[in-house]
Design a protein around this motif. Structure first.
Motif, PDB file in Angstrom:
ATOM      1  N   GLU A 204     -43.041  36.336 -14.533  1.00  0.00           N
ATOM      2  CA  GLU A 204     -43.406  37.670 -14.071  1.00  0.00           C
ATOM      3  C   GLU A 204     -42.235  38.348 -13.368  1.00  0.00           C
ATOM      4  OE1 GLU A 204     -46.144  39.512 -14.643  1.00  0.00           O
ATOM      5  OE2 GLU A 204     -46.666  37.890 -15.997  1.00  0.00           O
ATOM      6  N   ASP A 205     -41.396  37.558 -12.699  1.00  0.00           N
ATOM      7  CA  ASP A 205     -40.222  38.092 -12.016  1.00  0.00           C
ATOM      8  C   ASP A 205     -39.256  38.634 -13.063  1.00  0.00           C
ATOM      9  OD1 ASP A 205     -38.070  38.703 -10.411  1.00  0.00           O
ATOM     10  OD2 ASP A 205     -37.606  36.618  -9.891  1.00  0.00           O
ATOM     11  N   ARG A 206     -38.944  39.916 -12.985  1.00  0.00           N
ATOM     12  CA  ARG A 206     -38.115  40.559 -13.993  1.00  0.00           C
ATOM     13  C   ARG A 206     -36.670  40.083 -13.986  1.00  0.00           C
ATOM     14  NH1 ARG A 206     -42.505  43.037 -14.177  1.00  0.00           N
ATOM     15  NH2 ARG A 206     -43.079  44.926 -15.224  1.00  0.00           N
ATOM     16  N   ARG A 207     -36.226  39.477 -12.912  1.00  0.00           N
ATOM     17  CA  ARG A 207     -34.849  38.970 -12.841  1.00  0.00           C
ATOM     18  C   ARG A 207     -34.746  37.527 -13.309  1.00  0.00           C
ATOM     19  NH1 ARG A 207     -31.494  41.804  -8.184  1.00  0.00           N
ATOM     20  NH2 ARG A 207     -32.520  43.825  -8.285  1.00  0.00           N
TER      21      ARG A 207
ATOM     22  N   HIS B 173     -41.278  40.692 -24.125  1.00  0.00           N
ATOM     23  CA  HIS B 173     -41.461  40.420 -22.699  1.00  0.00           C
ATOM     24  C   HIS B 173     -40.242  40.892 -21.903  1.00  0.00           C
ATOM     25  CE1 HIS B 173     -43.517  38.465 -19.370  1.00  0.00           C
ATOM     26  NE2 HIS B 173     -42.350  37.970 -18.995  1.00  0.00           N
ATOM     27  N   ALA B 174     -39.058  40.644 -22.429  1.00  0.00           N
ATOM     28  CA  ALA B 174     -37.832  41.045 -21.736  1.00  0.00           C
ATOM     29  C   ALA B 174     -37.717  42.559 -21.614  1.00  0.00           C
ATOM     30  CB  ALA B 174     -36.613  40.486 -22.462  1.00  0.00           C
ATOM     31  N   LEU B 175     -38.181  43.271 -22.627  1.00  0.00           N
ATOM     32  CA  LEU B 175     -38.044  44.730 -22.652  1.00  0.00           C
ATOM     33  C   LEU B 175     -39.348  45.444 -22.308  1.00  0.00           C
ATOM     34  CD1 LEU B 175     -35.868  45.015 -25.877  1.00  0.00           C
ATOM     35  CD2 LEU B 175     -35.106  44.930 -23.493  1.00  0.00           C
ATOM     36  N   ARG B 176     -40.234  44.776 -21.587  1.00  0.00           N
ATOM     37  CA  ARG B 176     -41.564  45.328 -21.328  1.00  0.00           C
ATOM     38  C   ARG B 176     -41.550  46.600 -20.481  1.00  0.00           C
ATOM     39  NH1 ARG B 176     -40.859  40.647 -18.492  1.00  0.00           N
ATOM     40  NH2 ARG B 176     -41.210  40.680 -16.248  1.00  0.00           N
ATOM     41  N   ASP B 177     -40.495  46.860 -19.747  1.00  0.00           N
ATOM     42  CA  ASP B 177     -40.431  48.074 -18.929  1.00  0.00           C
ATOM     43  C   ASP B 177     -39.830  49.252 -19.678  1.00  0.00           C
ATOM     44  OD1 ASP B 177     -41.488  46.781 -16.745  1.00  0.00           O
ATOM     45  OD2 ASP B 177     -39.523  46.157 -16.006  1.00  0.00           O
TER      46      ASP B 177
ATOM     47  N   ALA C 124     -25.784  31.801 -12.418  1.00  0.00           N
ATOM     48  CA  ALA C 124     -25.854  31.947 -10.968  1.00  0.00           C
ATOM     49  C   ALA C 124     -24.555  32.534 -10.408  1.00  0.00           C
ATOM     50  CB  ALA C 124     -26.152  30.602 -10.316  1.00  0.00           C
ATOM     51  N   LEU C 125     -23.461  32.382 -11.139  1.00  0.00           N
ATOM     52  CA  LEU C 125     -22.174  32.917 -10.694  1.00  0.00           C
ATOM     53  C   LEU C 125     -22.062  34.427 -10.886  1.00  0.00           C
ATOM     54  CD1 LEU C 125     -19.848  30.144 -12.166  1.00  0.00           C
ATOM     55  CD2 LEU C 125     -20.684  30.353  -9.813  1.00  0.00           C
ATOM     56  N   LEU C 126     -22.937  34.999 -11.692  1.00  0.00           N
ATOM     57  CA  LEU C 126     -22.912  36.453 -11.918  1.00  0.00           C
ATOM     58  C   LEU C 126     -23.349  37.191 -10.657  1.00  0.00           C
ATOM     59  CD1 LEU C 126     -24.492  36.849 -15.460  1.00  0.00           C
ATOM     60  CD2 LEU C 126     -22.100  37.085 -14.838  1.00  0.00           C
ATOM     61  N   GLY C 127     -22.879  38.391 -10.516  1.00  0.00           N
ATOM     62  CA  GLY C 127     -23.283  39.210  -9.374  1.00  0.00           C
ATOM     63  C   GLY C 127     -24.721  39.681  -9.507  1.00  0.00           C
ATOM     64  N   GLU C 128     -25.231  40.240  -8.430  1.00  0.00           N
ATOM     65  CA  GLU C 128     -26.622  40.715  -8.393  1.00  0.00           C
ATOM     66  C   GLU C 128     -26.892  41.798  -9.432  1.00  0.00           C
ATOM     67  OE1 GLU C 128     -30.443  40.488  -7.314  1.00  0.00           O
ATOM     68  OE2 GLU C 128     -28.862  39.199  -6.599  1.00  0.00           O
ATOM     69  N   GLU C 129     -25.927  42.705  -9.618  1.00  0.00           N
ATOM     70  CA  GLU C 129     -26.086  43.763 -10.621  1.00  0.00           C
ATOM     71  C   GLU C 129     -26.237  43.183 -12.018  1.00  0.00           C
ATOM     72  OE1 GLU C 129     -26.298  47.236 -10.873  1.00  0.00           O
ATOM     73  OE2 GLU C 129     -26.838  46.956  -8.785  1.00  0.00           O
ATOM     74  N   ALA C 130     -25.430  42.193 -12.336  1.00  0.00           N
ATOM     75  CA  ALA C 130     -25.454  41.609 -13.676  1.00  0.00           C
ATOM     76  C   ALA C 130     -26.746  40.857 -13.940  1.00  0.00           C
ATOM     77  CB  ALA C 130     -24.257  40.684 -13.867  1.00  0.00           C
ATOM     78  N   ARG C 131     -27.388  40.350 -12.896  1.00  0.00           N
ATOM     79  CA  ARG C 131     -28.637  39.615 -13.086  1.00  0.00           C
ATOM     80  C   ARG C 131     -29.807  40.530 -13.412  1.00  0.00           C
ATOM     81  NH1 ARG C 131     -28.572  35.527  -8.202  1.00  0.00           N
ATOM     82  NH2 ARG C 131     -26.489  36.232  -7.820  1.00  0.00           N
ATOM     83  N   ARG C 132     -29.591  41.822 -13.382  1.00  0.00           N
ATOM     84  CA  ARG C 132     -30.647  42.769 -13.746  1.00  0.00           C
ATOM     85  C   ARG C 132     -30.792  42.911 -15.257  1.00  0.00           C
ATOM     86  NH1 ARG C 132     -29.875  47.564  -9.301  1.00  0.00           N
ATOM     87  NH2 ARG C 132     -30.301  46.236  -7.519  1.00  0.00           N
ATOM     88  N   VAL C 133     -29.834  42.399 -16.005  1.00  0.00           N
ATOM     89  CA  VAL C 133     -29.903  42.455 -17.463  1.00  0.00           C
ATOM     90  C   VAL C 133     -30.965  41.441 -17.908  1.00  0.00           C
ATOM     91  CG1 VAL C 133     -28.649  42.109 -19.620  1.00  0.00           C
ATOM     92  CG2 VAL C 133     -27.481  43.118 -17.653  1.00  0.00           C
ATOM     93  N   PRO C 134     -31.996  41.878 -18.646  1.00  0.00           N
ATOM     94  CA  PRO C 134     -33.013  40.929 -19.131  1.00  0.00           C
ATOM     95  C   PRO C 134     -32.359  39.825 -19.962  1.00  0.00           C
ATOM     96  CG  PRO C 134     -33.696  43.192 -19.536  1.00  0.00           C
ATOM     97  CD  PRO C 134     -32.268  43.251 -19.072  1.00  0.00           C
ATOM     98  N   THR C 135     -32.732  38.575 -19.671  1.00  0.00           N
ATOM     99  CA  THR C 135     -32.066  37.421 -20.270  1.00  0.00           C
ATOM    100  C   THR C 135     -33.073  36.498 -20.940  1.00  0.00           C
ATOM    101  OG1 THR C 135     -30.359  37.531 -18.561  1.00  0.00           O
ATOM    102  CG2 THR C 135     -30.546  35.470 -19.766  1.00  0.00           C
TER     103      THR C 135
END
Length: 143
Positions: free
Chosen positions: A109-112, A132-136, A84-95
């Motif tokens: 279903e939420d990609r973030r 699932h993480a790399l589905r896009d 949660a401490l990561l910035g918005e950009e960093a949360r776009r990395v599939p985890t």
């Protein structure tokens, strides 16, 4: 009775072919590292939570996947707080979060939102989680 054996002559690509992945886990846990690496990712292993999260925050575009062994870093709730401490950009990395504290595997279903897998993780669950993480992600491969 006739039996036909159909063989697919096309080569199947590994799930994470060429993706740069960061594994936050015990560096001595070779089974988990080998399990993630077998799906074609270029793997970097980090044994310290905040050093790994710092690498993600510094350059999120460099990473295509983040896999974390939550039990190594104090459990699922501790890791979720750190994420949660990561910035918005960093949360776009599939985890993908792996924890023995997960009651059920979750593939949101939420990609973030992070994927949650029960630990110790099986290769099948890991494969489904990475898919699932790399589905896009599109992979073009010459025949």
């Amino acid at each position: 009775m006739q039996m036909f054996r159909m063989e697919d002559t096309r080569q199947a690509s590994p799930v994470g072919w060429g993706v740069q992945a960061l594994l936050l886990a015990d560096p001595a846990d070779e089974a988990l590292a080998a399990g993630v690496a077998r799906f074609g990712v270029r793997l970097t292993v980090e044994g310290e939570l905040y050093a790994g999260l710092s690498a993600i925050a510094d350059d999120p575009a460099e990473w295509g996947l983040l896999v974390m062994d939550c039990d190594r870093f104090g459990g699922l709730s501790t890791v979720q707080h750190a994420l949660a401490l990561l910035g918005e950009e960093a949360r776009r990395v599939p985890t993908i979060l792996i924890s023995s504290g997960c009651a059920a595997q979750e593939f949101p279903e939420d990609r973030r939102a992070p994927i949650r897998l029960r630990g110790p993780v099986s290769l099948l669950a890991l494969r489904v989680g990475i898919e699932h993480a790399l589905r896009d992600r599109l992979v073009w491969r010459a025949a």
